[in-house]
Design a protein around this motif. Structure first.
Motif, PDB file in Angstrom:
ATOM      1  N   PHE A  98       0.843  -1.196   0.000  1.00 39.96           N
ATOM      2  CA  PHE A  98       0.000   0.000   0.000  1.00 39.96           C
ATOM      3  C   PHE A  98       0.879   1.247   0.000  1.00 39.96           C
ATOM      4  CE2 PHE A  98      -3.058  -3.085   1.519  1.00 39.96           C
ATOM      5  CZ  PHE A  98      -4.248  -2.663   0.937  1.00 39.96           C
ATOM      6  N   LEU A  99       0.566   2.165  -0.901  1.00 39.03           N
ATOM      7  CA  LEU A  99       1.266   3.439  -0.986  1.00 39.03           C
ATOM      8  C   LEU A  99       0.258   4.573  -0.804  1.00 39.03           C
ATOM      9  CD1 LEU A  99       3.635   2.794  -4.037  1.00 39.03           C
ATOM     10  CD2 LEU A  99       4.167   2.602  -1.603  1.00 39.03           C
ATOM     11  N   TYR A 100       0.717   5.635  -0.165  1.00 34.45           N
ATOM     12  CA  TYR A 100      -0.180   6.761   0.117  1.00 34.45           C
ATOM     13  C   TYR A 100      -0.305   7.658  -1.105  1.00 34.45           C
ATOM     14  CZ  TYR A 100      -2.371  10.604   2.627  1.00 34.45           C
ATOM     15  OH  TYR A 100      -3.237  11.581   3.047  1.00 34.45           O
ATOM     16  N   ASP A 101      -1.547   7.875  -1.545  1.00 36.84           N
ATOM     17  CA  ASP A 101      -1.837   8.757  -2.670  1.00 36.84           C
ATOM     18  C   ASP A 101      -2.193  10.129  -2.111  1.00 36.84           C
ATOM     19  OD1 ASP A 101      -2.728  10.111  -4.874  1.00 36.84           O
ATOM     20  OD2 ASP A 101      -3.867   8.423  -5.693  1.00 36.84           O
ATOM     21  N   ARG A 103      -2.869  12.858  -3.630  1.00 36.59           N
ATOM     22  CA  ARG A 103      -3.930  13.547  -4.360  1.00 36.59           C
ATOM     23  C   ARG A 103      -5.305  13.189  -3.803  1.00 36.59           C
ATOM     24  NH1 ARG A 103      -3.708  12.544 -10.627  1.00 36.59           N
ATOM     25  NH2 ARG A 103      -1.623  13.317 -10.119  1.00 36.59           N
ATOM     26  N   ARG A 104      -5.506  11.914  -3.463  1.00 33.04           N
ATOM     27  CA  ARG A 104      -6.799  11.454  -2.943  1.00 33.04           C
ATOM     28  C   ARG A 104      -6.790  11.266  -1.434  1.00 33.04           C
ATOM     29  NH1 ARG A 104      -8.593   6.419  -6.500  1.00 33.04           N
ATOM     30  NH2 ARG A 104      -6.505   5.720  -5.888  1.00 33.04           N
ATOM     31  N   SER A 105      -5.634  11.480  -0.796  1.00 33.82           N
ATOM     32  CA  SER A 105      -5.504  11.361   0.662  1.00 33.82           C
ATOM     33  C   SER A 105      -5.953   9.989   1.165  1.00 33.82           C
ATOM     34  CB  SER A 105      -6.307  12.478   1.358  1.00 33.82           C
ATOM     35  OG  SER A 105      -5.835  13.739   0.991  1.00 33.82           O
ATOM     36  N   GLU A 106      -5.489   8.950   0.483  1.00 32.76           N
ATOM     37  CA  GLU A 106      -5.811   7.591   0.908  1.00 32.76           C
ATOM     38  C   GLU A 106      -4.711   6.651   0.428  1.00 32.76           C
ATOM     39  OE1 GLU A 106      -8.679   6.192  -2.820  1.00 32.76           O
ATOM     40  OE2 GLU A 106      -9.589   6.775  -0.907  1.00 32.76           O
ATOM     41  N   PHE A 107      -4.688   5.471   1.050  1.00 33.14           N
ATOM     42  CA  PHE A 107      -3.704   4.470   0.664  1.00 33.14           C
ATOM     43  C   PHE A 107      -4.244   3.649  -0.506  1.00 33.14           C
ATOM     44  CE2 PHE A 107      -2.154   5.445   4.894  1.00 33.14           C
ATOM     45  CZ  PHE A 107      -0.779   5.366   4.720  1.00 33.14           C
ATOM     46  N   GLU A 108      -3.376   3.382  -1.459  1.00 32.83           N
ATOM     47  CA  GLU A 108      -3.747   2.623  -2.647  1.00 32.83           C
ATOM     48  C   GLU A 108      -2.819   1.417  -2.780  1.00 32.83           C
ATOM     49  OE1 GLU A 108      -4.015   3.246  -7.528  1.00 32.83           O
ATOM     50  OE2 GLU A 108      -3.147   4.781  -6.222  1.00 32.83           O
ATOM     51  N   PHE A 109      -3.407   0.274  -3.105  1.00 35.50           N
ATOM     52  CA  PHE A 109      -2.596  -0.938  -3.252  1.00 35.50           C
ATOM     53  C   PHE A 109      -1.950  -0.974  -4.628  1.00 35.50           C
ATOM     54  CE2 PHE A 109      -2.102  -5.480  -4.379  1.00 35.50           C
ATOM     55  CZ  PHE A 109      -1.201  -5.835  -3.383  1.00 35.50           C
ATOM     56  N   ARG A 110      -0.656  -1.154  -4.648  1.00 34.66           N
ATOM     57  CA  ARG A 110       0.099  -1.302  -5.902  1.00 34.66           C
ATOM     58  C   ARG A 110       0.533  -2.762  -6.019  1.00 34.66           C
ATOM     59  NH1 ARG A 110       2.043   3.794  -7.564  1.00 34.66           N
ATOM     60  NH2 ARG A 110       0.385   5.287  -7.014  1.00 34.66           N
ATOM     61  N   PRO A 111      -0.051  -3.501  -6.951  1.00 36.71           N
ATOM     62  CA  PRO A 111       0.261  -4.931  -7.047  1.00 36.71           C
ATOM     63  C   PRO A 111       1.698  -5.175  -7.479  1.00 36.71           C
ATOM     64  CG  PRO A 111      -1.091  -4.234  -8.897  1.00 36.71           C
ATOM     65  CD  PRO A 111      -1.033  -3.068  -7.953  1.00 36.71           C
ATOM     66  N   GLY A 112       2.277  -6.256  -6.971  1.00 34.09           N
ATOM     67  CA  GLY A 112       3.624  -6.653  -7.335  1.00 34.09           C
ATOM     68  C   GLY A 112       3.631  -7.606  -8.519  1.00 34.09           C
ATOM     69  N   PRO A 113       4.782  -8.129  -8.881  1.00 32.57           N
ATOM     70  CA  PRO A 113       4.885  -8.994 -10.061  1.00 32.57           C
ATOM     71  C   PRO A 113       4.119 -10.307  -9.939  1.00 32.57           C
ATOM     72  CG  PRO A 113       6.955  -8.949  -8.833  1.00 32.57           C
ATOM     73  CD  PRO A 113       6.096  -7.871  -8.261  1.00 32.57           C
ATOM     74  N   VAL A 114       3.708 -10.673  -8.710  1.00 37.83           N
ATOM     75  CA  VAL A 114       2.982 -11.930  -8.562  1.00 37.83           C
ATOM     76  C   VAL A 114       1.611 -11.874  -9.242  1.00 37.83           C
ATOM     77  CG1 VAL A 114       1.800 -11.424  -6.396  1.00 37.83           C
ATOM     78  CG2 VAL A 114       2.504 -13.762  -6.884  1.00 37.83           C
ATOM     79  N   PHE A 115       1.119 -10.672  -9.523  1.00 39.23           N
ATOM     80  CA  PHE A 115      -0.177 -10.528 -10.196  1.00 39.23           C
ATOM     81  C   PHE A 115       0.023 -10.643 -11.703  1.00 39.23           C
ATOM     82  CE2 PHE A 115      -1.028  -8.717  -6.077  1.00 39.23           C
ATOM     83  CZ  PHE A 115      -2.318  -9.149  -5.803  1.00 39.23           C
TER      84      PHE A 115
END
Length: 333
Positions: A98-101, A103-115
């Motif tokens: 999870f990385l903090y966005d 612009r939207r003031s929320e955490f967003e999940f960034r998928p790794g290579p396993v996806f």
């Protein structure tokens, strides 16, 4: 790339066995344009993919491990991702985080290579056990859990992992629990002189490094092939033959720990996929024998006092195949 939270695909409709076998043959022919002269190991890898299993490719450098994974992804029309396992690789580098966005003031999940549809875990024995174990849930449950949230992986999902068996400095041997998650362990070996010259001559003729392979199907087509494997019949005598082979490894004089019931189940699953590649909707004992070494060899632990001898999981499987009576081949009416 398929994102996290992907809903499971509907059950695919199986293909007629002859149509599935024809497609499997064309897939192998196309992959063999890049990986020359390794038809049997490639057939085993394809059988594992059709059986929804994962493969550990253990061999010396430069023998086509990475090339074969990339080639299967291209020909099967799957999203491909490569994770280079290094000593400093973290579990989040594989699964995502999870990385903090701002612009939207929320955490967003960034998928790794396993996806990805096909993940190449390159040199898996060069990363610490903590990161190796990050693959366990993905391989077994086909999902990952990050910070208490569970994300399903794409369907189909397959892991092709590579390992170098000769350099042990700075490596971390795979624990038995993770080895058992791989349906097959295969090796390519050195090519013959004619095949090796063929590799050189093809490279000179095409005037570039990459070999462009034609996609022959896609994720939906692969799901149909996998559904075809589920229709293959296995007679009770052949099923009991799989059980007897796995059980015999547990009583062998060289063995400390033999194959678990997951080994006998792996024999049956891999043999069914191998039968489809051979164009049959039923399993014969020869299918079981063809996959016995790659299915059972890595599930056997040799006694410590024999580590310096020639005893190995593969040699135990060879002896077990000689000991256990083979059931009569079933003739189709």
């Amino acid at each position: 790339m398929p994102g996290p939270g992907t809903h499971p695909e509907p059950d695919a409709r199986p293909l007629p066995v002859r149509e599935a076998a024809d497609l499997a043959t064309r897939v192998l022919d196309e992959v063999e344009r890049a990986v020359v002269g390794k038809r049997h190991p490639l057939t085993l890898v394809l059988a594992a993919i059709l059986a929804k299993g994962h493969v550990l490719i253990e061999d010396l450098p430069g023998l086509g491990k990475t090339l074969s994974a990339r080639s299967f992804a291209q020909v099967l029309g799957l999203d491909f991702a490569r994770a280079q396992f290094t000593p400093d690789l973290l579990p989040a580098d594989l699964t995502g985080s999870f990385l903090y966005d701002q612009r939207r003031s929320e955490f967003e999940f960034r998928p790794g290579p396993v996806f990805a549809g096909l993940l190449l875990a390159d040199e898996i024995n060069r990363t610490p056990p903590k990161t190796q174990s990050a693959l366990l849930e993905a391989m077994q449950e086909r999902q990952v859990t990050v910070e208490g949230r569970t994300f399903p992986l794409p369907d189909p999902f397959c892991v092709l992992a590579t390992a170098n068996p000769v350099e042990y400095e700075g490596t971390y041997p795979l624990p038995e629990a993770q080895l058992d998650r791989f349906l097959l362990r295969v090796g390519f070996g050195y090519p013959g002189a004619d095949d090796e010259y063929d590799v050189v001559s093809r490279r000179v003729a095409r005037r570039r490094e990459e070999t462009e392979l034609e996609p022959l199907t896609d994720a939906a087509g692969l799901r149909a092939l996998q559904a075809t494997v589920e229709t293959v019949r296995i007679d009770e005598s052949v099923g009991r033959y799989c059980v007897a082979l796995a059980a015999e490894t547990r009583t062998h004089a060289h063995v400390q720990v033999g194959a678990s019931p997951r080994g006998s189940l792996g024999l049956a699953l891999a043999a069914r996929a191998f039968a489809v590649v051979r164009g049959r909707d039923y399993v014969v004992p020869e299918d079981v024998k063809a996959v016995a070494r790659p299915v059972l060899g890595h599930r056997i632990s040799i006694k410590p006092e024999l580590w310096m001898s020639e005893a190995s999981g593969s040699s135990v499987v060879d002896e077990v195949l000689k000991r256990v009576p083979t059931p009569a081949t079933l003739e189709r009416r």
